[in-house]
Design an enzyme around this catalytic site. Structure first.
Site, PDB file in Angstrom:
ATOM      1  N   CYS A   1      43.688  41.712  34.262  1.00  0.00           N
ATOM      2  CA  CYS A   1      42.857  40.569  33.882  1.00  0.00           C
ATOM      3  C   CYS A   1      42.995  40.237  32.397  1.00  0.00           C
ATOM      4  O   CYS A   1      43.411  41.060  31.578  1.00  0.00           O
ATOM      5  CB  CYS A   1      41.399  40.826  34.248  1.00  0.00           C
ATOM      6  SG  CYS A   1      40.560  41.965  33.160  1.00  0.00           S
TER       7      CYS A   1
ATOM      8  N   CYS B   1      40.669  39.794  30.165  1.00  0.00           N
ATOM      9  CA  CYS B   1      39.817  40.543  29.227  1.00  0.00           C
ATOM     10  C   CYS B   1      40.384  41.931  28.946  1.00  0.00           C
ATOM     11  O   CYS B   1      40.103  42.514  27.905  1.00  0.00           O
ATOM     12  CB  CYS B   1      38.366  40.580  29.666  1.00  0.00           C
ATOM     13  SG  CYS B   1      37.999  41.414  31.191  1.00  0.00           S
TER      14      CYS B   1
END
Length: 177
Positions: free
Chosen positions: A57, A59
């Site tokens: 992902c 993040c």
């Protein structure tokens, strides 16, 4: 480059596409745990162990991995630096999450263990929307409280040569499940 996937089931993502995300943490001295037995062995240690649940992902790319890399420049760091990769070595990730069972499963996730017990954890909701410096500061505080090993994990000059992978899961090919 080891692209063998071990530890339960087919990986969710193309191992070649995920490799740069693995290499960032390995470059700062973080060792991959590929099986449930690897996780058990690491957490049987009486000292401190950092486990990063790595992820594809955004993040993880923009916040978690760079935050961990910066935190490992601290004067005190965990005795062991380990990682498991969500969606890849599923048994290893499952076993790591068993040790974090009082928390909701999260990817990415950064947990500091002492004698096999979580003493500090940053879950996805603690990572999203925060920059690497904020994450590093949180981790360094936990390291200062619980760790005795001298840091940094690698010299600053080596850290500065690492070019973080910028991307997210939407850009990573999935394997057929």
């Amino acid at each position: 480059m080891n692209l063998n996937i071990v530890g339960g089931g087919q990986p969710m993502y193309d191992p070649t596409a995920v490799q740069p995300m693995r290499e960032e943490l390995k470059a700062v001295g973080v060792e991959e745990l590929l099986t449930a037995e690897d996780v058990d062995g690491a957490l049987a240690h009486s000292g401190t162990t950092l486990i990063v649940v790595n992820s594809v992902c955004g993040c993880a790319a923009g916040n978690a991995r760079p935050g961990v890399m910066l935190a490992l420049q601290n004067k005190l760091i965990p005795d062991q630096l380990k990682t498991v990769f969500a969606g890849m070595e599923r048994e290893a990730v499952g076993k790591a999450r068993d040790y974090m069972s009082e928390y909701q499963p999260s990817s990415p996730c950064i947990a500091l263990f002492k004698a096999g017990k979580v003493v500090r954890i940053l879950q996805r909701h603690d990572i999203e929307g925060r920059g690497p410096l904020e994450i590093a500061k949180d981790l360094a505080g936990a390291f200062n409280e619980h760790c005795e090993r001298s840091g940094p994990s690698i010299p600053r000059e080596e850290l500065e040569k690492i070019v973080p992978f910028q991307g997210c899961g939407s850009q990573i090919p999935r394997t057929g499940e």
